[in-house]
Design a protein around this motif. Structure first.
Motif, PDB file in Angstrom:
ATOM      1  N   TYR A   1      68.361-113.801 -83.688  1.00 42.35           N
ATOM      2  CA  TYR A   1      68.646-112.527 -84.329  1.00 42.35           C
ATOM      3  C   TYR A   1      69.590-111.764 -83.383  1.00 42.35           C
ATOM      4  O   TYR A   1      69.261-111.554 -82.212  1.00 42.35           O
ATOM      5  CB  TYR A   1      67.381-111.701 -84.506  1.00 42.35           C
TER       6      TYR A   1
ATOM      7  N   THR B   1      62.080-119.314 -76.825  1.00 36.96           N
ATOM      8  CA  THR B   1      62.206-118.156 -77.702  1.00 36.96           C
ATOM      9  C   THR B   1      61.398-116.983 -77.167  1.00 36.96           C
ATOM     10  O   THR B   1      60.422-117.185 -76.426  1.00 36.96           O
ATOM     11  CB  THR B   1      61.743-118.491 -79.131  1.00 36.96           C
ATOM     12  N   THR B   2      61.808-115.779 -77.527  1.00 41.60           N
ATOM     13  CA  THR B   2      61.018-114.578 -77.232  1.00 41.60           C
ATOM     14  C   THR B   2      60.085-114.229 -78.385  1.00 41.60           C
ATOM     15  O   THR B   2      59.305-113.291 -78.267  1.00 41.60           O
ATOM     16  CB  THR B   2      61.933-113.366 -76.952  1.00 41.60           C
ATOM     17  N   CYS B   3      60.198-114.944 -79.496  1.00 42.58           N
ATOM     18  CA  CYS B   3      59.366-114.658 -80.676  1.00 42.58           C
ATOM     19  C   CYS B   3      58.000-115.327 -80.568  1.00 42.58           C
ATOM     20  O   CYS B   3      57.846-116.371 -79.917  1.00 42.58           O
ATOM     21  CB  CYS B   3      60.046-115.144 -81.959  1.00 42.58           C
ATOM     22  N   ARG B   4      57.046-114.790 -81.253  1.00 45.66           N
ATOM     23  CA  ARG B   4      55.728-115.391 -81.350  1.00 45.66           C
ATOM     24  C   ARG B   4      55.697-116.433 -82.469  1.00 45.66           C
ATOM     25  O   ARG B   4      56.604-116.515 -83.281  1.00 45.66           O
ATOM     26  CB  ARG B   4      54.670-114.316 -81.601  1.00 45.66           C
TER      27      ARG B   4
ATOM     28  N   ASP C   1      58.643-119.169 -83.493  1.00 45.35           N
ATOM     29  CA  ASP C   1      59.878-118.869 -84.215  1.00 45.35           C
ATOM     30  C   ASP C   1      61.059-118.938 -83.252  1.00 45.35           C
ATOM     31  O   ASP C   1      61.208-118.077 -82.376  1.00 45.35           O
ATOM     32  CB  ASP C   1      59.780-117.481 -84.848  1.00 45.35           C
ATOM     33  N   LYS C   2      61.909-119.950 -83.396  1.00 41.07           N
ATOM     34  CA  LYS C   2      63.082-120.113 -82.542  1.00 41.07           C
ATOM     35  C   LYS C   2      64.351-119.578 -83.205  1.00 41.07           C
ATOM     36  O   LYS C   2      65.472-119.870 -82.755  1.00 41.07           O
ATOM     37  CB  LYS C   2      63.268-121.582 -82.173  1.00 41.07           C
TER      38      LYS C   2
ATOM     39  N   ALA D   1      58.503-110.558 -87.877  1.00 41.80           N
ATOM     40  CA  ALA D   1      58.660-111.418 -86.706  1.00 41.80           C
ATOM     41  C   ALA D   1      58.604-110.558 -85.453  1.00 41.80           C
ATOM     42  O   ALA D   1      59.290-109.534 -85.353  1.00 41.80           O
ATOM     43  CB  ALA D   1      59.987-112.175 -86.777  1.00 41.80           C
ATOM     44  N   GLN D   2      57.772-110.962 -84.506  1.00 43.04           N
ATOM     45  CA  GLN D   2      57.605-110.219 -83.266  1.00 43.04           C
ATOM     46  C   GLN D   2      58.395-110.909 -82.158  1.00 43.04           C
ATOM     47  O   GLN D   2      57.989-111.942 -81.646  1.00 43.04           O
ATOM     48  CB  GLN D   2      56.130-110.143 -82.889  1.00 43.04           C
ATOM     49  N   CYS D   3      59.552-110.345 -81.832  1.00 36.68           N
ATOM     50  CA  CYS D   3      60.484-110.999 -80.903  1.00 36.68           C
ATOM     51  C   CYS D   3      60.923-110.116 -79.750  1.00 36.68           C
ATOM     52  O   CYS D   3      61.735-110.542 -78.934  1.00 36.68           O
ATOM     53  CB  CYS D   3      61.716-111.480 -81.666  1.00 36.68           C
TER      54      CYS D   3
ATOM     55  N   ASP E   1      54.373-104.984 -87.258  1.00 39.74           N
ATOM     56  CA  ASP E   1      54.230-106.408 -87.036  1.00 39.74           C
ATOM     57  C   ASP E   1      53.085-106.741 -86.101  1.00 39.74           C
ATOM     58  O   ASP E   1      52.924-107.875 -85.701  1.00 39.74           O
ATOM     59  CB  ASP E   1      55.518-107.020 -86.469  1.00 39.74           C
TER      60      ASP E   1
ATOM     61  N   GLY F   1      64.815-113.507 -79.854  1.00 38.25           N
ATOM     62  CA  GLY F   1      64.473-114.807 -80.405  1.00 38.25           C
ATOM     63  C   GLY F   1      64.978-115.915 -79.511  1.00 38.25           C
ATOM     64  O   GLY F   1      64.655-115.951 -78.314  1.00 38.25           O
TER      65      GLY F   1
END
Length: 474
Positions: free
Chosen positions: A283, A273-276, A279-280, A222-224, A76, A255
């Motif tokens: 997971y 969110t922790t995702c880039r 993306d909220k 997804a990079q989370c 990712d 996320g």
């Protein structure tokens, strides 16, 4: 002094206080097997996988995050418009090269500090100096030491008691299951030595259907991160909304920073969110525990041992073998696997256990014993054939189902991006780890499961669909 130390927490090292922990010896399945064998007067079986590495040993191809080389990127980490190595890239032995997709390299820990919100009081599950749980709504994902959030005291014995959640609304607290009590002997909690298998004894199989001419070959990852911010709780807002400790086992979250038992579409949309890429989505999956460590032994649901955090987490959205995919609706809720498959049967079970380097060998009902240089791998595939209308259903399954054996979606459904979670762990030697579970499931590996709710911006979801349908790896 010794008696006081034992009574105070049960987490003090036996080497310090001079006595063995009251229950820890039997919480380790390997130790329990040896004890039972001695009681029977026969020889305990050797359960250690041949040349299996100790937890602190890294395989040559499983570098620590601070040793990662530029040419060995996690899938990712590709630029959105570049073709790169995918998350299903094979290495010698059929394995997947897994790298940490999170932020800048940080020292790995074993997850000793358990951050629990809105749950019934329990014995300590971390070292005495572990930080309190940060408020996930206000926490910066780059600042794992966020502000402390005091717990709301609740009565774990009465499920009918009314209390207030952290948003001030009345709610219930799930009581501990009567099948587990503090007086139970850990040897009866499971898992058992028979729940483990040497991965080299598992027959090879093909996990995925072949992709046809009209199939969609692309992927989006997804990079989370790996939950470095310590977002843990025993809730599940999908299957037990409005209930603290509704899952009776601890979840790891990446996320969305606010996810707990009281989450709603509105609260998820408003959170960080922790995702880039904005993306909220949320997971989450049950944690693994090191059963060799005397921790959390007073947990009323029997989830004992120290939490092991995944070293790498890949959240990959994939295509369909026979058709293009359409966008997921926002706030779609998905579950995979059955947390009660040990008693319900295998109809909805979707556990997939393997080892890095051996991903052509998949065990649906045994924990894998991996050889030296290999990590335990959980493969969690989600359903991907949507009914075209609903974001949830009464059983949380019928609105999105799995493709058939040939990879095609059933009539009346349409293919959406399929989420595959790949979670890799360095575990203790031998049969001495377990997934958190409902107490009556006895930590059976067949109960592995995970949850997802889509809170991607519409524009990002369209980008995901485009990547997949155009055969790109984003």
């Amino acid at each position: 002094m010794t008696a006081l130390a034992v009574a105070a927490g049960g987490l003090v090292s036996a080497a310090v206080i001079g006595v063995a922990p009251a229950r820890a010896d039997h919480c380790d399945p390997a130790q329990a097997s040896q004890d039972n064998a001695r009681r029977r007067g026969d020889r305990a079986p050797d359960q250690q996988a041949p040349d299996q590495q100790a937890p602190d040993q890294q395989a040559p191809d499983q570098q620590a995050p601070d040793q990662q080389e530029p040419d060995q990127q996690f899938p990712d980490q590709q630029a959105p418009d570049r073709q790169g190595r995918g998350g299903d890239q094979q290495v010698q032995g059929g394995g997947i090269v897994l790298r940490d997709p999170a932020r800048s390299p940080e020292p790995e820990d074993s997850g000793d500090a358990l951050f629990r919100r809105d749950r019934s009081p329990r014995a300590p599950t971390a070292a005495p100096d572990a930080p309190q749980n940060p408020d996930q709504n206000s926490q910066n994902p780059q600042d794992p030491q966020g502000p402390q959030n005091p717990q709301d005291p609740q009565n774990p014995q009465d499920p009918g008691d009314q209390s207030q959640d952290r948003r001030g609304r009345p709610t219930r607290t799930a009581s501990p299951s009567p099948t587990a009590s503090q007086d139970d002997d850990c040897k009866d909690l499971g898992p058992f030595v028979t729940d483990f298998v040497d991965i080299r004894q598992v027959q090879p199989l093909r996990l995925d259907a072949g992709i046809g001419r009209n199939g969609s070959r692309g992927t989006f990852v997804a990079q989370c991160g790996t939950n470095r911010n310590g977002h843990n709780n025993p809730d599940n807002f999908i299957v037990a909304p409005g209930v603290s400790n509704g899952a009776h086992h601890l979840h790891d979250y990446v996320g969305n920073l606010s996810t707990d038992g009281f989450s709603t579409d509105e609260s998820l949309a408003a959170a960080g969110t922790t995702c880039r890429l904005g993306d909220k989505s949320t997971y989450f999956w049950p944690v693994l525990r090191d059963r060799k460590v005397d921790a959390n032994v007073q947990d009323p649901d029997g989830n004992v041992g120290r939490v092991i955090r995944a070293g790498t987490v890949s959240l990959q959205f994939r295509g369909n073998a026979t058709s293009r995919v359409v966008a997921m609706p926002r706030f779609l809720r998905l579950i995979t696997g059955d947390a009660k498959a040990g008693t319900n049967g295998a109809a909805n079970a979707r556990a997939r256990w393997s080892c890095t380097g051996f991903t052509n060998r998949i065990s649906p009902d045994k924990y894998p014993l991996c050889p030296r240089g290999s990590q335990v791998l959980r493969i969690l595939d989600f359903p991907s054939c949507w009914d075209g209308q609903n974001t949830d259903s009464a059983n949380h399954r019928t609105h999105v189902v799995f493709p058939g054996q040939n990879g095609a979606c059933p009539q009346g459904t349409r293919a959406i991006p399929q989420l595959r979670m790949l979670l890799a762990y360095t575990v203790p030697q031998g049969p001495s780890f377990a997934v958190d579970a409902f107490p009556e499931q006895k930590h059976n590996p067949v109960t592995d499961h995970a949850d997802f709710a889509n809170v991607m911006p519409d524009r990002l979801m369209q980008f995901v669909v485009s990547c997949i349908n155009r055969g790109r790896r984003c």
